[in-house]
Design a protein around this motif. Sequence first.
Motif, mmCIF file in Angstrom:
data_model
loop_
_atom_site.group_PDB
_atom_site.id
_atom_site.type_symbol
_atom_site.label_atom_id
_atom_site.label_comp_id
_atom_site.label_asym_id
_atom_site.label_seq_id
_atom_site.Cartn_x
_atom_site.Cartn_y
_atom_site.Cartn_z
ATOM 1 N N PRO A 237 -2.490 -7.202 -4.011
ATOM 2 C CA PRO A 237 -1.253 -6.459 -4.261
ATOM 3 C C PRO A 237 -0.042 -7.345 -4.503
ATOM 4 C CG PRO A 237 -1.893 -6.300 -1.946
ATOM 5 C CD PRO A 237 -3.038 -6.936 -2.666
ATOM 6 N N ASP B 240 0.844 -1.202 0.000
ATOM 7 C CA ASP B 240 0.000 0.000 0.000
ATOM 8 C C ASP B 240 0.872 1.243 0.000
ATOM 9 O OD1 ASP B 240 0.486 0.777 2.892
ATOM 10 O OD2 ASP B 240 -0.452 -1.178 3.195
ATOM 11 N N SER B 241 0.233 2.394 -0.135
ATOM 12 C CA SER B 241 0.964 3.637 -0.389
ATOM 13 C C SER B 241 1.355 4.406 0.873
ATOM 14 C CB SER B 241 0.124 4.552 -1.291
ATOM 15 O OG SER B 241 -1.109 4.866 -0.669
ATOM 16 N N GLU C 48 -0.021 -0.501 -5.931
ATOM 17 C CA GLU C 48 -1.358 0.070 -6.028
ATOM 18 C C GLU C 48 -1.609 0.478 -7.469
ATOM 19 O OE1 GLU C 48 -2.523 3.173 -3.440
ATOM 20 O OE2 GLU C 48 -2.600 1.901 -1.661
ATOM 21 N N THR D 150 -5.779 -3.378 -8.012
ATOM 22 C CA THR D 150 -5.960 -3.510 -6.572
ATOM 23 C C THR D 150 -7.277 -2.863 -6.169
ATOM 24 O OG1 THR D 150 -4.595 -1.515 -6.322
ATOM 25 C CG2 THR D 150 -3.511 -3.631 -6.028
ATOM 26 N N SER E 96 -6.734 -0.190 -0.834
ATOM 27 C CA SER E 96 -6.495 0.245 -2.211
ATOM 28 C C SER E 96 -7.136 1.614 -2.416
ATOM 29 C CB SER E 96 -7.081 -0.759 -3.205
ATOM 30 O OG SER E 96 -8.485 -0.862 -3.042
ATOM 31 N N ASN E 97 -6.629 2.326 -3.404
ATOM 32 C CA ASN E 97 -7.164 3.651 -3.675
ATOM 33 C C ASN E 97 -8.633 3.571 -4.044
ATOM 34 O OD1 ASN E 97 -4.909 5.286 -3.269
ATOM 35 N ND2 ASN E 97 -4.100 4.841 -5.302
#
Length: 588
Positions: free
Chosen positions: A416, A338-339, A360, A428, A433-434
């Motif tokens: 992911p 993840d970011s 992502e 994702t 996720s976004n």
Amino acid sequence: MNKKIFILDSGYNQSTGINVHNYIVDENYSIKEVDYDTDILGHGTQITNIILKSASLDVNVIKIFDDNYSCNISYLLSALKYISELNDVYLVHMSLGVKLYNDELFNLCKLLNERGTLLVSAFDNNKTVSYPAAFPFVFGVMASYRCLKPDEFVYVYNSIVNIKAKGHGQTVVTKNNKKFSMDTGNSYAAAYVTKEILNQSKKLNFSEVLNHFDSKAVYKYNFSLHSNDSFDLSSINNAIVFPLNKENQSLLKYSDKLSFNIIDFYDVKYSGLIFTEHYTFSLKKKYSIKDIKSCDWSSFDTFILGHVRELGIVCNFNFKEYILELCLKNNKNVYMFDSDLYDKYKDMFYAKGLNLFCAETIYNESNKFRMLNHFRTPIILFLGTTGKQGKFTLQLQIRYILQNKKINVAQIGTEPSALLYGMDDMITTGYLSNNVKDSNVFLETVSDKIHKLDIQNNQIILLGSQSAFLPRRIDNAERIDEKQFLMLLSSMPDGVILSVNYNDPIEYIEKVINTIENMTNTKVFMIALYAFDIIYDRVIDSNKRKLTIEEITKAKNKLSVFNVPVIISGEQYENERIFNTIVSYFSK
């Protein structure tokens, strides 16, 4: 200066214009010149008459439409092959298209482009991606409300659509000299583009045509170039994984199928997993789970970092920052799920020549005016009645079944970790996720990703999903994951494999199946029973109990009402039955 052009359409009626050379495609798919009117519909005559307002033209019209506005792909290919064998053809105009990508059509258009022939094609009026308009060496044209006059144009940067033009308020003359008005049509917009090209005093090459429309555009769409961060799987030799949560269980089970070596799996002491032993599905490899605080930083080159946000909250410790700092210190590459902290650390890793990859999906702005693709390769979509029912493991299982049978498999995963298995792409959609604010962007992203695999030499495409497809109750927005609906609609799968749980009510499963099959033209052709009963969930792990043989038998009997093969998800003894079910379904 004489310009030889070909118009591929519904034919031409000499009585309504100056003389042109009329051609038909005969029963042997040969091109034959005829001396009679060929246009029953009137469409080709009107298109030709718009273009004929240009001077000094050697105009040739090949009838490839039938009398129902249907473009016969064999006729289209025959016409283009005939033209490719001629000399000095300046332009080919096609107010038509087909919805399915075709290799021969691509190669013929590419050949003509390389020989200096310009190709103009209209996009499908149903606002779907069509060919040859979408090819990069063809001027793809759509109609625009911004163009009120025949000599007004819109220019589009970085899109499969190159030019927009006037397409409304057209009048068509039939063979019987009857006139009737047509609504807005991309075919007429394409005719005005061709007319504009032919009106230029000199012959133009491809780039010069683009520059011309760019310079005189009344409006411009300046879309940005689409690009995603790429990941090079060959950069990993030895890796470790942390933590051993839901997303990483499959990495352990299928670690001996990976192209790199996983040295160890790590977790925290609070998980209850430290020193527990776990085997791969093949039983060829065993892992003893280790405490992350005792990590051997000399044993690997890449750290696979799963989701740790909730784990950090429970333990009151920032595991993400702790690990990223240590990876920098010890010169380790990172594949993270993840970011969180990605923007903070990416430049630090880059400065040291290290890779920091964030798994992502990047959702770019729509640049195709909402057009979606149609697909020629069979597609299987995996859906489920809930989350946490082994859908990703099932996707891997079927991936390896098909690969072992020497079938070319393309696959898009929604976990992911998808790229770590050598899958072709990922979308994702699950945990952290976004969130996509624009559903159209999500639809177009999925469609684009499938299209890239569809035009390759693949025999089947596998596409995953996350969470519950259909909520049992609508009392909280979090229960509704609209991306599952969008995934179904954008992929247009040929078949669906539905994962279900032991305790799912039969009425609910029936509702899910009916919804899937009513939303698009597909069938649920296999039901995968998850052979575990989840007792309760915890943040760090899920506690589940494997079903007994009696419970599995009872569940399969219950599911038999759907007259669909039922398999046990993840069980290797089901492999041959799974393969035969897929072959049987797609052989119908």
